[in-house]
Design a protein around this motif. Structure first.
Motif, PDB file in Angstrom:
ATOM      1  N   THR A 138       0.796  -0.990   0.173  1.00 19.57           N
ATOM      2  CA  THR A 138      -0.136  -0.050  -0.097  1.00 19.57           C
ATOM      3  C   THR A 138       0.764   1.215   0.090  1.00 19.57           C
ATOM      4  N   GLU A 139       2.413   1.084   0.425  1.00 18.54           N
ATOM      5  CA  GLU A 139       3.127   2.189   0.325  1.00 18.54           C
ATOM      6  C   GLU A 139       3.682   2.475  -0.829  1.00 18.54           C
ATOM      7  N   ARG A 140       3.532   1.848  -1.897  1.00 20.56           N
ATOM      8  CA  ARG A 140       4.230   1.712  -3.219  1.00 20.56           C
ATOM      9  C   ARG A 140       3.380   2.555  -4.186  1.00 20.56           C
ATOM     10  N   MET A 141       4.060   3.111  -5.221  1.00 23.89           N
ATOM     11  CA  MET A 141       3.149   3.662  -6.404  1.00 23.89           C
ATOM     12  C   MET A 141       2.677   2.667  -7.331  1.00 23.89           C
ATOM     13  N   LEU A 142       1.413   2.855  -7.594  1.00 27.22           N
ATOM     14  CA  LEU A 142       0.611   1.613  -8.216  1.00 27.22           C
ATOM     15  C   LEU A 142       0.831   2.207  -9.707  1.00 27.22           C
ATOM     16  N   LEU A 143       1.414   1.194 -10.739  1.00 27.66           N
ATOM     17  CA  LEU A 143       1.571   1.383 -11.866  1.00 27.66           C
ATOM     18  C   LEU A 143       0.139   0.896 -12.430  1.00 27.66           C
ATOM     19  N   VAL A 144      -0.807   1.646 -13.235  1.00 20.79           N
ATOM     20  CA  VAL A 144      -1.926   1.271 -13.273  1.00 20.79           C
ATOM     21  C   VAL A 144      -1.872   0.310 -14.785  1.00 20.79           C
ATOM     22  N   ALA A 145      -2.649  -0.624 -14.723  1.00 21.99           N
ATOM     23  CA  ALA A 145      -2.643  -1.437 -16.044  1.00 21.99           C
ATOM     24  C   ALA A 145      -3.345  -0.705 -16.992  1.00 21.99           C
TER      25      ALA A 145
ATOM     26  N   MET B   7       8.848  -3.316  -8.190  1.00 20.73           N
ATOM     27  CA  MET B   7      10.054  -2.898  -8.852  1.00 20.73           C
ATOM     28  C   MET B   7      10.346  -1.605  -8.585  1.00 20.73           C
ATOM     29  N   ALA B   8      10.965  -0.804  -9.031  1.00 20.33           N
ATOM     30  CA  ALA B   8      11.264   0.581  -8.602  1.00 20.33           C
ATOM     31  C   ALA B   8      11.713   1.491  -9.920  1.00 20.33           C
TER      32      ALA B   8
ATOM     33  N   ASP C 240       9.642   3.130  -5.189  1.00 22.57           N
ATOM     34  CA  ASP C 240       9.128   2.011  -5.154  1.00 22.57           C
ATOM     35  C   ASP C 240       7.817   1.863  -5.991  1.00 22.57           C
ATOM     36  N   ALA C 241       7.565   0.816  -6.686  1.00 22.64           N
ATOM     37  CA  ALA C 241       6.483   0.625  -7.527  1.00 22.64           C
ATOM     38  C   ALA C 241       5.785  -0.797  -7.488  1.00 22.64           C
ATOM     39  N   VAL C 242       4.535  -1.150  -7.872  1.00 24.25           N
ATOM     40  CA  VAL C 242       3.979  -2.346  -7.792  1.00 24.25           C
ATOM     41  C   VAL C 242       3.264  -2.560  -8.959  1.00 24.25           C
ATOM     42  N   LEU C 243       3.106  -3.847  -9.469  1.00 21.38           N
ATOM     43  CA  LEU C 243       2.427  -4.120 -10.930  1.00 21.38           C
ATOM     44  C   LEU C 243       1.626  -5.200 -10.588  1.00 21.38           C
ATOM     45  N   ALA C 244       0.524  -5.337 -11.193  1.00 17.26           N
ATOM     46  CA  ALA C 244      -0.337  -6.723 -11.144  1.00 17.26           C
ATOM     47  C   ALA C 244      -0.671  -7.139 -12.615  1.00 17.26           C
ATOM     48  N   ASP C 245      -0.991  -8.505 -12.757  1.00 13.49           N
ATOM     49  CA  ASP C 245      -1.340  -8.996 -14.029  1.00 13.49           C
ATOM     50  C   ASP C 245      -0.475  -8.728 -14.921  1.00 13.49           C
ATOM     51  N   VAL C 246       0.881  -9.461 -14.671  1.00 16.50           N
ATOM     52  CA  VAL C 246       2.032  -9.180 -15.876  1.00 16.50           C
ATOM     53  C   VAL C 246       2.098 -10.845 -16.093  1.00 16.50           C
TER      54      VAL C 246
END
Length: 754
Positions: free
Chosen positions: A45-52, A210-211, A244-250
């Motif tokens: 929750t503290e990471r920047m979300l890279l939107v799909a 990732m970052a 810091d960033a987070v991605l989903a559905d890769v």
């Protein structure tokens, strides 16, 4: 590069520095996100979300599809010339992704679009252009970064950054990715599409951590805008300071890249005829084929295989003039050894290291046939892994040899401390062998202070057979304590001990059987306000002493004080005062057949350097020095001008002259080294690089001309011409020919993806 920077790059601390931390405001998320990066917690929750991405993207540079609007533009901060100064031009950079690609787009508005700078169309050539770049830390390990950049003409550049930008920065690395750029009367615009298969990543709980950091460079203003807000005392290339960033559905697709090559050419070399009374050019035709295969075993582990490896297209080494008693270091330029090369870093002080890939397939600068090999790099669980195994053919001077390297490393204690080890082996089919291993740890003590400890040991067949092997005499220990930042007071302390039988034949060493101690104390100041200076370094003290283990005598020592200035325009000035001590047990042979007698010598040196701003169309670097030199004196001058005549043509030169005199012995020499280079690019696919060198101390001149047509990444047509000439033909009997060697090679590579 200033003299101070050159010095720093050669000394022990540049290779032992590891991740540092900084707390900076992040508009794309709470401030605690960067603080979390400095601790053990990893709260998504503290990471920047890279939107799909919603919808599709046409890679045309405009970034006007609806899918881009879901990604908010990143808040940019001025990095230079004035940290957190007012941005002079509006910038919008967005990041999004789908299952296969990471997309990064930039909209670079400009109040005077006619002054947007495009100096070069040459691949991987940053030449004072306006630029847009993204840094990705794919494993979120605060250590390794992948750097992708482009200019307004769509030139691609990429590099691997290791050791958190304190180790190697490998600009010879290339990977698969695409970019498109456009311009209009508002500015210039770019879109990058980077396959996740080119990045590698590690997924946990269905999420990829990732970052990332991004930047825009405006050449005419020397203005660098960056996100996140990294203070100027830290390099903007540091993965540990990326956001810091987070991605989903890769997607976890693991493609196979197969790249066969065909090579044809002819080589001529000067050889004595049957009567040994004159030289003739003997020709030999070459017909070769080979294959490289790359396979992503997992999203974060890549395997490479090579058969009949060839490096015909590699640029020639820079000639050097050696005025010391140590071997010269030449960097690796061959493409196969560039992939994740930082995974194999094990530095042991200065340019010395446990593993140097130029030991494979090269002997005294001449190529040795590589039959094939394999490499495995990436991450397995919490471990960073590097494995390499290569087999060379038998030559006139060397047996067929197998070269093996295994490197393991992982984080310990916290996000910024690591421990690991390395094993190297060199085994010949004649029974000869050399095996070495090393253990290392770099530990963050507090703040920006780090302790690094290394131990290495070698085992050689000649030493083992003589019963002279000793556990300590075949080892090396290296300890450093240092503060990693370029603001305020910093320091570095180092101690090193090396035994007489420490001989890692796959590494690079300069001394044996010695102890040395080094120190550095520096103060860096960043003025505020509207003054002309970006940074003032008034106080930089360096020194070291090397001691022979055999009798405790001092072999060499030096002390140095540097004063450096950096202007906001990008220009820099360095002034150095140095004092050297050298104790020669044997005479020192120098160019021109000058010979320094054995004895103890003390000599001072004053040197300086100046470089113009890197954004100028015509720019140059100058350096000079004057010193007492053993029992004589030395003066040196160097100049390196660069002229971007147009975006299609860049001309550069480098000239160095060393004037050395020994009046009491009526000896001396002038060492001249001239390099001329032209880079011609008709577009981003077709280029010609001509590199000409002359050295009077080697009595040799050379030309290396490389034509490249890049159909797409992995598909290349190369035409390479090399020509060597003898400058002093009368130095032997019979006289040498004007042409010493000449080769012409045509090489084609084609990559198939499955």
């Amino acid at each position: 590069m200033s003299i101070h920077e050159k010095f720093f790059s050669l000394k022990w601390w540049r290779h032992s520095l590891v991740a540092a931390t900084v707390v900076a405001p992040m508009a794309a998320g709470p401030l605690s996100a960067q603080q979390e990066r400095q601790g053990a917690a990893d709260d998504v929750t503290e990471r920047m979300l890279l939107v799909a991405l919603q919808g599709t993207i046409v890679l045309d540079g405009w970034s006007d599809e609806p899918g881009w609007q879901a990604a908010a533009p990143l808040p940019m901060t001025m990095y230079e010339p004035t940290f957190q100064g007012g941005l002079t031009e509006r910038t919008e950079i967005r990041i999004t992704h789908d299952r296969e690609y990471l997309y990064v787009a930039g909209r670079f508005f400009d109040s005077d679009p006619t002054r947007i700078r495009v100096n070069s169309l040459y691949r991987d050539r940053a030449s004072g252009d306006d630029a847009f770049a993204v840094l990705i830390d794919p494993f979120d390990d605060n250590d390794t970064g992948l750097w992708f950049w482009t200019n307004p003409a769509g030139v691609r550049g990429d590099a691997i950054i290791s050791g958190d930008a304190q180790g190697s920065i490998n600009g010879n690395w290339n990977t698969h990715w695409d970019v498109a750029t456009v311009r209009d009367d508002e500015g210039w615009f770019a879109e990058m599409r980077i396959p996740f298969t080119s990045l590698g990543f590690q997924a946990r709980d269905g999420l990829v951590r990732m970052a990332v950091s991004v930047q825009r460079y405006i050449a005419r203003k020397n203005e660098r805008q960056i996100f996140p807000a990294i203070p100027p005392e830290f390099s903007y290339l540091r993965p540990s300071l990326a956001r810091d960033a987070v991605l989903a559905d890769v997607d976890t697709h693991t493609p196979v890249y197969a790249t066969p090559y065909l090579l044809s050419g002819v080589a001529h070399n000067a050889e004595l005829d049957a009567l040994d009374d004159q030289y003739v050019l003997e020709g030999e035709d070459t017909r070769e084929a080979g294959l490289d295969v790359k396979y992503n075993v997992t999203p974060n582990l890549t395997a490479d295989f090579t058969v009949n490896t060839d490096f015909a297209q590699v640029e020639a080494d820079d000639q050097q003039v050696n005025l010391s008693r140590f071997s010269l270091f030449f960097p690796e330029k061959r493409q196969f050894f560039q992939e994740r090369s930082g995974s194999f870093d094990f530095f042991t002080g200065g340019s010395t290291r446990l593993f140097h890939s130029r030991r494979i397939g090269l002997h005294e600068g001449e190529p040795i046939r590589i039959l094939g090999g394999a490499r495995l790099v990436g991450r397995v669980g919490d471990w960073d892994l590097g494995f390499l195994d290569m087999q060379t053919a038998r030559s006139d001077e060397l047996p067929s040899e197998n070269f093996g390297v295994l490197r393991l490393r992982r984080r310990v204690f916290n996000q910024y401390s690591t421990a690991g080890g390395m094993v190297t082996s060199r085994i010949g089919d004649d029974g000869s062998y050399n095996v070495a291993y090393g253990l290392d740890g770099s530990f963050r003590i507090a703040g920006d202070d780090y302790l690094t400890v290394k131990w290495a040991q070698s085992f050689d067949d000649s030493i083992i057979a003589s019963d002279a092997f000793g556990f300590t005499t075949s080892g090396l220990v290296h300890v450093t304590l240092n503060r990693v930042r370029n603001r305020g007071f910093t320091y570095g302390l180092s101690g090193r001990w090396s035994g007489r039988d420490y001989r890692p034949e796959m590494g690079f060493v300069t001394r044996r059987d010695f102890s040395d101690f080094s120190y550095s104390f520096s103060y860096f100041h960043y003025p505020t306000g509207d003054g002309p200076f970006r940074r003032i370094d008034p106080f930089q003290l360096f020194g070291s002493v090397a001691i022979r283990n055999s009798d405790g005598s001092v072999e060499s020592a030096f002390m140095e004080h540097d004063f450096d200035l950096q202007w906001k325009s990008g220009a820099s000035l360095g002034l150095d005062l140095e004092l050297y001590y050298e104790d020669l047990r044997q005479p020192l042979l120098l160019p021109g057949e000058s010979r320094v007698p054995a004895g103890s010598y003390r000599f001072p040196r004053f040197e300086g350097d100046y470089s113009t701003g890197r954004g100028n169309l015509v720019r140059a670097g100058f350096n000079w020095g004057i010193q007492k030199f053993y029992d004589g004196w030395r003066a040196n001058v160097g100049v390196g001008p660069v002229w971007n005549a147009s975006r299609f043509l860049e001309l550069s030169a480098g000239y160095q002259v060393n004037i050395v005199r020994f009046p009491d012995r009526n000896e001396g020499f002038d060492a001249h080294l001239l390099r001329l280079r032209s880079r011609v690019s008709l577009n981003t696919k077709l280029s010609v690089n001509a590199f000409v060198q002359f050295s009077n101390t080697a009595d040799y001149g050379s030309a290396n001309v490389r034509f490249r047509y890049n159909f797409r990444e992995g598909n290349d047509l190369w035409v390479v011409y090399n020509h060597g000439i003898n400058l002093d033909r009368q130095r032997t009997d019979p006289f040498l020919p004007l042409t010493n060697d000449r080769t012409m090679m045509v090489k084609y590579t084609h990559t198939f993806v499955r």
